[in-house]
Design an enzyme around this catalytic site. Sequence first.
Site, PDB file in Angstrom:
ATOM      1  N   ASP A  94     -60.647  53.564  70.569  1.00  0.00           N
ATOM      2  CA  ASP A  94     -60.322  54.265  71.808  1.00  0.00           C
ATOM      3  C   ASP A  94     -60.881  55.695  71.783  1.00  0.00           C
ATOM      4  O   ASP A  94     -60.775  56.386  70.758  1.00  0.00           O
ATOM      5  CB  ASP A  94     -58.794  54.299  71.937  1.00  0.00           C
ATOM      6  CG  ASP A  94     -58.308  54.674  73.320  1.00  0.00           C
ATOM      7  OD1 ASP A  94     -58.629  53.950  74.277  1.00  0.00           O
ATOM      8  OD2 ASP A  94     -57.580  55.680  73.432  1.00  0.00           O
ATOM      9  N   ARG A 145     -61.972  47.934  68.629  1.00  0.00           N
ATOM     10  CA  ARG A 145     -62.465  48.728  69.758  1.00  0.00           C
ATOM     11  C   ARG A 145     -61.774  50.077  69.607  1.00  0.00           C
ATOM     12  O   ARG A 145     -60.552  50.184  69.697  1.00  0.00           O
ATOM     13  CB  ARG A 145     -62.124  48.031  71.072  1.00  0.00           C
ATOM     14  CG  ARG A 145     -62.554  48.788  72.347  1.00  0.00           C
ATOM     15  CD  ARG A 145     -61.467  49.712  72.819  1.00  0.00           C
ATOM     16  NE  ARG A 145     -61.708  50.243  74.146  1.00  0.00           N
ATOM     17  CZ  ARG A 145     -60.940  51.168  74.704  1.00  0.00           C
ATOM     18  NH1 ARG A 145     -59.891  51.663  74.053  1.00  0.00           N
ATOM     19  NH2 ARG A 145     -61.187  51.596  75.907  1.00  0.00           N
ATOM     20  N   GLU A 168     -65.372  53.167  72.319  1.00  0.00           N
ATOM     21  CA  GLU A 168     -65.292  53.642  73.700  1.00  0.00           C
ATOM     22  C   GLU A 168     -65.718  55.097  73.681  1.00  0.00           C
ATOM     23  O   GLU A 168     -65.015  55.945  73.142  1.00  0.00           O
ATOM     24  CB  GLU A 168     -63.868  53.537  74.254  1.00  0.00           C
ATOM     25  CG  GLU A 168     -63.832  53.938  75.727  1.00  0.00           C
ATOM     26  CD  GLU A 168     -62.520  54.541  76.211  1.00  0.00           C
ATOM     27  OE1 GLU A 168     -62.314  54.585  77.417  1.00  0.00           O
ATOM     28  OE2 GLU A 168     -61.710  54.988  75.385  1.00  0.00           O
ATOM     29  N   ASP A 197     -60.068  50.679  83.208  1.00  0.00           N
ATOM     30  CA  ASP A 197     -59.951  52.069  83.672  1.00  0.00           C
ATOM     31  C   ASP A 197     -60.713  52.323  84.963  1.00  0.00           C
ATOM     32  O   ASP A 197     -60.738  53.460  85.436  1.00  0.00           O
ATOM     33  CB  ASP A 197     -60.511  53.027  82.602  1.00  0.00           C
ATOM     34  CG  ASP A 197     -59.665  53.039  81.345  1.00  0.00           C
ATOM     35  OD1 ASP A 197     -58.441  52.866  81.459  1.00  0.00           O
ATOM     36  OD2 ASP A 197     -60.238  53.225  80.255  1.00  0.00           O
ATOM     37  N   ASN A 225     -57.087  58.851  68.514  1.00  0.00           N
ATOM     38  CA  ASN A 225     -57.069  60.224  69.031  1.00  0.00           C
ATOM     39  C   ASN A 225     -55.665  60.775  69.216  1.00  0.00           C
ATOM     40  O   ASN A 225     -55.446  61.976  69.113  1.00  0.00           O
ATOM     41  CB  ASN A 225     -57.817  60.293  70.370  1.00  0.00           C
ATOM     42  CG  ASN A 225     -57.853  61.694  70.938  1.00  0.00           C
ATOM     43  OD1 ASN A 225     -58.513  62.577  70.390  1.00  0.00           O
ATOM     44  ND2 ASN A 225     -57.110  61.940  72.006  1.00  0.00           N
TER      45      ASN A 225
HETATM   46  C1  GLC Z   1     -58.940  55.065  76.894  1.00  0.00           C
HETATM   47  C2  GLC Z   1     -58.345  53.833  77.501  1.00  0.00           C
HETATM   48  C3  GLC Z   1     -57.443  54.235  78.631  1.00  0.00           C
HETATM   49  C4  GLC Z   1     -56.351  55.095  78.077  1.00  0.00           C
HETATM   50  C5  GLC Z   1     -56.921  56.290  77.322  1.00  0.00           C
HETATM   51  C6  GLC Z   1     -55.895  56.968  76.479  1.00  0.00           C
HETATM   52  O1  GLC Z   1     -59.779  55.717  77.789  1.00  0.00           O
HETATM   53  O2  GLC Z   1     -59.364  52.972  77.915  1.00  0.00           O
HETATM   54  O3  GLC Z   1     -56.899  53.120  79.289  1.00  0.00           O
HETATM   55  O4  GLC Z   1     -55.512  55.552  79.099  1.00  0.00           O
HETATM   56  O5  GLC Z   1     -57.942  55.908  76.428  1.00  0.00           O
HETATM   57  O6  GLC Z   1     -55.577  56.182  75.368  1.00  0.00           O
END
Ligand code: GLC
Length: 557
Positions: free
Chosen positions: A214, A212, A282, A344, A116
């Site tokens: 993100d 995984r 995620e 988190d 992202n």
């Molecule tokens: C995801 C990660 C988190 C991070 C965020 C930005 O949510 O788990 O720890 O800060 O992405 O990359």
Amino acid sequence: MTSAGTHSPPAAATARPWWQDMVLYEVHLPSLRDGDGDGIGDLHGLIESLDYLAHDLGVTALWTGPFFRSPLLDQGFDIADHCDVEPRFGDLATVDRLLAEARARGLRVIVDYVPNHTSDQHPWFQASRSSREDPKRDWYVWADARPGAELPNNWTSEAGGSVWEYDEPTGQFYLHSHLSEQPDLNWRHPGVRAAMLDVLRFWLDRGVDGFRIDVAHMLMKDPELRDNPPNPHGRNVYDLQHPDFDAQLHVNDRMHPDLHGVLRDMRRVVDAYPGDRVTIGEIESMGWTDWAAYFGAADELHLPFAFKLIETAWEATALRATVAELEAALPDGAWPILALGNHDRPRLATRLGRAQARVAAMLLLTLRGTPTLFYGDELGLVDQPVPLAAQRDAFGFTPGGVSRDPTRMPMPWSDAPNSGFAAPDVAELWLPVCREYATRNVAAQLAQPGSELGLYRSLLRLRVGSPALRAGSWTPYEPVPPEVLAYVRAAGDERKLVALNLTDRPSRVALGTAGTIALATGADRTGEPVRDALVLAPDEGVIVDLERRDDQEETSR
Ligand code: GLC
């Protein structure tokens, strides 16, 4: 998916991919073990920990946490080079060694893929911000303030404040869904798509078993950048996000339907490699229909996280409903991945207390789905305050920001100075040593069968050796008293009743059949016969091997 109360494994159960049987362990790399003497956890330390993970604990796969070049403002989720290793963690040769050493112990290795955003130190962003004419300008999302307004729109960042940062040299705003040092990539640009898919290939070529991914739900935004509406529901108490973030419903800055095309592209790349590589997504907690869409037509994510489970009240009726809803929403042939904690969120034992955290371990390791353990939860660690001067998470430095450092203490391996996390003479650790390390550490708990670690070891051995727990059907067991969550996992002749007392009062479950206790979360009851009733101590979970079919469990939800 079936319409009755019982949910059977898909027809293809005979050819299950390895990741349906895996137990995944989330390593938070800077916090696991320092192997090179600089006080920060690293890949060398992870390699030193493999015997513990594979043999002592008994997980079958590990998720490394990001180890790529990074200023580490967001623990490595701010990447400055996707295809090189942050020197504080090791180098490419260390990754190769990790893969080989893990494989030698039968462990799979999942690495992070952060599509992202990048770090603002990434050469792509350096080029993009250098001029409006730069060929990489549109690799990121740039916008002008809306006429008559100060900003392009009202979107709020996970780290607090606006997602828009004004960049003086070229006089425009760039989008950052997290820290201002984490500009979002523009996945609508074909160059970004091609370059980021190549990143997948780079790590697949090196032999990783999967990714995984993100914030997979964020990859596409509303192309018109429309405002988000206000949030009438208030704060999410389960996630450590900035209060600003919860002020609005994030409907336009994420989850745009176009992201499914991106996920299909990623899946095609991964599927082109041999060995059943896996994509784990995620995605934030969301409605079940939205969640199920991330499987696509079996052509998007293999395993999108079902975070609704973490965010369900710790109460039998609510938990039973969540699991039943998940089972009902699961597309045919799809398989869920489950977690009760991660880097988190507040730790499991902080949220539930230590007694119920043991019950939670039994829940997680007996549900139908791939369980993910968060490092240190197997020791019953709780969050600990971190003095401001020692904090690392830059999310805690934004105005009103919330630090996630309390969850991320160095893993206590022993009662040696620096808790075995780093050599005793290392002066400063990445984060302060775990306050309870003198008594709560891996070495001590390995010697105590009744410890949290002892319980996790027993649960893992039971799960790995049980077709019913790994792959069998899931059926709610009713009637039970309101404080109890109970269900049966069954495969072939094997039928295991799981009964969890979610309160600190004793309870009793009537049984229509005899059985033998396979494992209990509290006092050792293994081998105890049960007949007409199962008596549960306060805060106790029990797994019973049932002798024969029982009509009771077939009642509908
Ligand atoms: C995801 C990660 C988190 C991070 C965020 C930005 O949510 O788990 O720890 O800060 O992405 O990359």
